[in-house]
Design an enzyme around this catalytic site. Structure first.
Site, mmCIF file in Angstrom:
data_model
loop_
_atom_site.group_PDB
_atom_site.id
_atom_site.type_symbol
_atom_site.label_atom_id
_atom_site.label_comp_id
_atom_site.label_asym_id
_atom_site.label_seq_id
_atom_site.Cartn_x
_atom_site.Cartn_y
_atom_site.Cartn_z
ATOM 1 N N LYS A 127 -3.288 4.027 -3.144
ATOM 2 C CA LYS A 127 -3.866 5.183 -3.829
ATOM 3 C C LYS A 127 -2.770 5.985 -4.511
ATOM 4 O O LYS A 127 -1.653 6.063 -4.032
ATOM 5 C CB LYS A 127 -4.534 6.096 -2.796
ATOM 6 N N ASP A 150 0.816 -1.207 0.000
ATOM 7 C CA ASP A 150 0.000 0.000 0.000
ATOM 8 C C ASP A 150 0.852 1.260 0.000
ATOM 9 O O ASP A 150 2.055 1.205 0.172
ATOM 10 C CB ASP A 150 -0.879 0.023 1.258
ATOM 11 N N MET A 184 -6.415 9.390 9.969
ATOM 12 C CA MET A 184 -7.007 9.927 8.743
ATOM 13 C C MET A 184 -7.695 11.261 9.013
ATOM 14 O O MET A 184 -8.737 11.565 8.441
ATOM 15 C CB MET A 184 -8.005 8.921 8.138
HETATM 16 N N1 SAH Z 1 -2.981 0.478 9.592
HETATM 17 C C1 SAH Z 1 -2.429 1.782 9.798
HETATM 18 C C2 SAH Z 1 -3.451 2.875 9.621
HETATM 19 C C3 SAH Z 1 -3.982 2.987 8.223
HETATM 20 S S1 SAH Z 1 -5.085 4.333 8.026
HETATM 21 C C4 SAH Z 1 -1.776 1.825 11.180
HETATM 22 O O1 SAH Z 1 -1.967 0.934 11.991
HETATM 23 O O2 SAH Z 1 -1.014 2.749 11.426
HETATM 24 C C5 SAH Z 1 -4.011 5.596 7.458
HETATM 25 C C6 SAH Z 1 -3.784 6.635 8.539
HETATM 26 O O3 SAH Z 1 -2.814 6.170 9.451
HETATM 27 C C7 SAH Z 1 -3.248 7.949 8.040
HETATM 28 O O4 SAH Z 1 -4.261 8.780 7.533
HETATM 29 C C8 SAH Z 1 -2.656 8.516 9.298
HETATM 30 O O5 SAH Z 1 -3.663 9.040 10.141
HETATM 31 C C9 SAH Z 1 -2.122 7.280 9.962
HETATM 32 N N2 SAH Z 1 -0.693 7.064 9.699
HETATM 33 C C10 SAH Z 1 -0.127 6.030 9.066
HETATM 34 N N3 SAH Z 1 1.215 6.157 9.056
HETATM 35 C C11 SAH Z 1 1.494 7.300 9.716
HETATM 36 C C12 SAH Z 1 2.690 7.985 10.079
HETATM 37 N N4 SAH Z 1 3.896 7.517 9.739
HETATM 38 N N5 SAH Z 1 2.600 9.133 10.784
HETATM 39 C C13 SAH Z 1 1.404 9.632 11.133
HETATM 40 N N6 SAH Z 1 0.238 9.024 10.821
HETATM 41 C C14 SAH Z 1 0.280 7.883 10.139
#
Ligand code: SAH
Length: 509
Positions: free
Chosen positions: A63, A42, A176
């Site tokens: 995306k 992803d 998000m």
């Molecule tokens: N499965 C992922 C979340 C996926 S949804 C997890 O457990 O982290 C995607 C959201 O995750 C983004 O919109 C953001 O809010 C958050 N996110 C993912 N990676 C990030 C990062 N390195 N720093 C800050 N937010 C992050």
């Protein structure tokens, strides 16, 4: 579901890649990534994590520019198809696969299609991004509970109950939410949280370009907008945000905010890169060479076959150890091939590579240069000793000449080759524009190659400082008109990393 697949049958691993820092991938995840035949990944999977994959087939399904490369049903179908072709598939998702990652939907689909799978949880950004900003999601002084909630709901889905959340949870982590921060702050204020309630936004948490904005429910929207905060970001709301005053550890690291170009061929997990990263640096991997086997290994083969007839075996580098042992092991041998010999190495890294193969070096010179090794060896050698030196094709022959001049029987054997690779144009641009604080050189050859690739030292911004692992490398740099700002006294990776940290210390204000 069965355990690991038997060879030939398809299997899907739903693996959490962690929030971005490659060090936060789990041991299990790393192993699967190294051995999977196909990686399906992803958008939020970091390049450094992806770099650990050995699979040639890497399918991007995230995306791009607002549209999804593949929709969820297509992804589900792809996974089932790959498994039915008998592939070992690593389905790699940012953070944890079951935290807003649609991992549950994919797992259910695989189960329904009768595909064997395993779930490898990952470190979620909901906890890791705050942690890298010095914010513990719970703390006895400030919070006994935390919730992880999405700001992204479709109209067809039940809305988030912000009032209950605000009432019952001490810390609220919103995912998000970067583009909906005003709505989130508004909902929480309406739900009864005070305007002075602490809030923070962590953008690109755990990554080199992480940014943290702290404020209150009343100020956070404006502050984040002023800073131009974008996705990916987590929003943290709760009293724990204030604990960052004392806990923020990231910005205290000696190389925080400092970018260092590493010119060694060592991949994203190499010794120098990891050490610099652990000191807080933003590492720009810029290999100028790749280390490859010789095109014609017959000479090396003969030398290895006769290795036991020498009094001393000298390894000039860790790569020499790797390639010599590659041949010994391919022929069904092991460390005992060297049993009759004494063994010398040029430096600690080379010594470590030997120890991994069960051999303790008899000699490591005080200073890791050919001159020092020659002197130390000459003190130990009996007259007319037979010595074999394994090094790089076209490497320095000073050691062989000095030992030969002293009357010993010396053979210098090329064991691998350094092949130049083109420097990434983005890196060239960064060097010209002053976007690199340090260049770390670990060998003369990498200095020569980088300067050549740039068309001369004049194309490196005056802001960029040069650090060298030792005097030989520094002399090469100076001969090519580079100004050397720091030379490591201890000629090791560790020494070089520490030297850069020492010279980078910002003046105390
Ligand atoms: N499965 C992922 C979340 C996926 S949804 C997890 O457990 O982290 C995607 C959201 O995750 C983004 O919109 C953001 O809010 C958050 N996110 C993912 N990676 C990030 C990062 N390195 N720093 C800050 N937010 C992050």
């Amino acid at each position: 579901m069965t355990a690991d697949p038997a060879a030939g049958s398809g299997f899907v691993y739903l693996v959490g890649a962690g929030p971005g820092d490659p060090g936060l991938l789990t041991v299990r995840g790393a192993k699967i990534l190294r051995t999977a035949e196909v990686v399906v990944y992803d958008r939020l999977v970091s390049d450094d994590v992806l770099a650990m994959a050995t699979a040639r087939r890497r399918i991007y399904v995230g995306k791009s520019k607002g549209s999804q490369a593949l929709d969820q049903e297509e992804i589900n179908r792809l996974l089932v198809n790959l498994a039915s072709e008998g592939r070992r598939v690593c389905r790699l998702k940012g953070g944890d696969p079951f935290v807003f990652g649609r991992g549950g939907e994919e797992a259910a689909h695989l189960a329904g299609a009768g595909v064997d799978f395993e779930v490898v949880p990952g470190v979620t950004s909901a906890i890791a991004a705050p942690a890298y900003a010095g914010i513990p999601v719970t703390d006895r002084r400030a919070s006994a509970s935390f919730a992880c909630v999405t700001a992204h709901r479709r109209p067809s889905q039940p809305p988030i109950d912000w009032t209950s959340l605000a009432r019952s949870c001490d810390t609220i982590v919103v995912l998000m939410g970067a583009s909906r921060l005003d709505r989130v702050a508004g909902e929480l204020a309406e739900a009864g949280l005070e305007a002075s309630h602490p809030a923070a936004v962590v953008e690109s948490g755990t990554l080199p370009d992480q940014r943290v904005i702290r404020g209150t429910l009343a100020s956070i929207v404006r502050k984040a907008a002023e800073a131009g905060i974008g996705s990916p970001a987590v929003v943290v709301v709760g009293n724990v945000v204030n604990l960052a005053d004392s806990i923020d550890w990231i910005s205290r690291r000696p190389l925080h905010g400092v970018s260092v170009m590493v010119t060694r061929d060592e991949g994203s997990r190499g010794a120098l890169s990891s050490r610099l990263r652990s000191l807080g640096a933003h590492v720009l991997g810029t290999p100028t060479i790749r280390i490859l086997p010789l095109e014609d290994e017959s000479g090396l083969h003969n030398a290895v076959a006769g290795i036991g007839s020498h009094d001393w075996v000298v390894f000039a580098s860790a790569s020499a150890v790797v390639h010599v042992f590659g041949i010994i092991e391919r022929d069904g041998g092991d460390a005992r091939a060297l049993a009759p010999c004494r063994v010398a190495v040029m430096g600690r890294g080379t010594g470590a590579a030997l120890r991994e193969r069960g051999i303790l070096p008899d000699l490591i010179p005080e200073s890791y240069v050919s001159e020092s090794l020659a002197k130390a060896l000459l003190e130990k050698l009996e007259s007319g000793s037979r010595i074999v030196i394994f090094g790089a094709l076209g490497g320095r022959d000073l050691l062989a000449r000095e030992l030969g001049a002293a009357g010993h029987d010396v053979s210098l054997v090329s064991s691998y080759r350094n092949v130049p690779v083109a420097v990434d144009p983005k890196r060239v641009e960064a060097l010209k524009s002053g976007g690199v604080d340090w260049i770390a050189f670990t060998s003369s050859s990498s200095v020569t190659r980088l300067v050549k690739a740039l068309g001369g030292a004049g194309n490196i911004s005056a802001k960029t400082r040069v650090a060298c692992i030792g005097p030989t490398t520094a002399a090469t740099a100076e001969a090519l008109d580079l100004r050397v700002a720091a030379v490591s006294e201890d000629h090791t990776i560790e020494g070089l990393a520490r030297t850069i940290a020492q010279f980078s210390k910002r003046p105390v204000e």
